[in-house]
Enzyme design. Structure first.
Site, PDB file in Angstrom:
ATOM      1  N   HIS A  54      -0.503 -12.183  -0.875  1.00  0.00           N
ATOM      2  CA  HIS A  54      -1.825 -11.664  -0.560  1.00  0.00           C
ATOM      3  C   HIS A  54      -2.722 -11.795  -1.797  1.00  0.00           C
ATOM      4  O   HIS A  54      -2.247 -12.095  -2.890  1.00  0.00           O
ATOM      5  CB  HIS A  54      -1.749 -10.191  -0.106  1.00  0.00           C
ATOM      6  CG  HIS A  54      -1.203  -9.248  -1.129  1.00  0.00           C
ATOM      7  ND1 HIS A  54       0.056  -8.697  -1.058  1.00  0.00           N
ATOM      8  CD2 HIS A  54      -1.742  -8.749  -2.273  1.00  0.00           C
ATOM      9  CE1 HIS A  54       0.266  -7.908  -2.100  1.00  0.00           C
ATOM     10  NE2 HIS A  54      -0.816  -7.927  -2.861  1.00  0.00           N
TER      11      HIS A  54
HETATM   12  P1  TYD Z   1       3.270  -4.516   0.892  1.00  0.00           P
HETATM   13  O1  TYD Z   1       1.804  -4.615   0.618  1.00  0.00           O
HETATM   14  O2  TYD Z   1       3.807  -5.285   2.056  1.00  0.00           O
HETATM   15  O3  TYD Z   1       4.098  -4.890  -0.412  1.00  0.00           O
HETATM   16  P2  TYD Z   1       4.171  -6.318  -1.190  1.00  0.00           P
HETATM   17  O4  TYD Z   1       2.887  -7.019  -0.918  1.00  0.00           O
HETATM   18  O5  TYD Z   1       4.316  -5.962  -2.619  1.00  0.00           O
HETATM   19  O6  TYD Z   1       5.350  -7.057  -0.690  1.00  0.00           O
HETATM   20  O7  TYD Z   1       3.593  -2.963   1.086  1.00  0.00           O
HETATM   21  C1  TYD Z   1       4.751  -2.469   1.747  1.00  0.00           C
HETATM   22  C2  TYD Z   1       4.449  -1.149   2.440  1.00  0.00           C
HETATM   23  O8  TYD Z   1       4.098  -0.153   1.496  1.00  0.00           O
HETATM   24  C3  TYD Z   1       3.302  -1.234   3.420  1.00  0.00           C
HETATM   25  O9  TYD Z   1       3.689  -0.534   4.597  1.00  0.00           O
HETATM   26  C4  TYD Z   1       2.163  -0.476   2.778  1.00  0.00           C
HETATM   27  C5  TYD Z   1       2.859   0.473   1.835  1.00  0.00           C
HETATM   28  N1  TYD Z   1       2.110   0.759   0.606  1.00  0.00           N
HETATM   29  C6  TYD Z   1       1.497   1.986   0.440  1.00  0.00           C
HETATM   30  O10 TYD Z   1       1.516   2.855   1.337  1.00  0.00           O
HETATM   31  N2  TYD Z   1       0.835   2.242  -0.724  1.00  0.00           N
HETATM   32  C7  TYD Z   1       0.776   1.329  -1.732  1.00  0.00           C
HETATM   33  O11 TYD Z   1       0.170   1.621  -2.798  1.00  0.00           O
HETATM   34  C8  TYD Z   1       1.403   0.037  -1.550  1.00  0.00           C
HETATM   35  C9  TYD Z   1       1.340  -1.020  -2.614  1.00  0.00           C
HETATM   36  C10 TYD Z   1       2.066  -0.195  -0.361  1.00  0.00           C
END
Ligand code: TYD
Length: 128
Positions: A54
């Site tokens: 992303h």
């Molecule tokens: P995600 O954005 O998919 O992680 P990455 O891009 O690092 O692989 O996030 C995973 C889950 O965590 C998603 O359900 C959203 C939640 N989340 C939060 O609630 N707060 C946060 O600050 C972050 C980074 C993720």
């Protein structure tokens, strides 16, 4: 949204203090990084998968592998660059507007993110 380039990403030395008791590293807003830290999160026990995939419209981040190692592939649409994070005193400063993939987490990796704002799904770009 800012049109940042991969070349705007910076590997930074995290301030550290050492004596016979070991090392202490510190990151303080306005002194070590150019933004106020509003949120900290960290990834750990990551199996052999890729994460990230992303970009953020406004969020700025500092990524630190506080344990183990991970590859952060930054992509501005023209250039791609892999940053290998493997030391708790090195950080990758990421400006807003850049695509990133996270790959090759070592088994003991802990990737900590210091972020300039709270969690906001509207700040994410998930379509490359
Ligand atoms: P995600 O954005 O998919 O992680 P990455 O891009 O690092 O692989 O996030 C995973 C889950 O965590 C998603 O359900 C959203 C939640 N989340 C939060 O609630 N707060 C946060 O600050 C972050 C980074 C993720």
């Amino acid at each position: 949204m800012k049109n940042s380039k991969v070349s705007d990403c910076q590997m930074v030395d995290i301030r550290r203090y050492s004596d016979t008791r070991g090392y202490l590293s510190v990151v303080e807003s306005g002194i070590d990084i150019p933004f106020d830290i509003k949120r900290i999160y960290y990834l750990y026990m990551v199996p052999e998968v890729a994460r990230g995939a992303h970009a953020h419209k406004e969020l700025q981040q500092l990524l630190i592998a506080t344990s183990g190692s991970v590859d952060v592939i930054m992509d501005d649409g023209c250039e791609k660059k892999t940053f290998h994070l493997d030391k708790p005193w090195k950080g990758l400063l990421i400006p807003s507007g850049l695509w990133r993939d996270l790959e090759h987490f070592s088994g003991n990796a802990v990737l900590m993110c210091l972020a300039s704002d709270g969690y906001n799904e509207h700040d994410y770009i998930r379509d490359y």
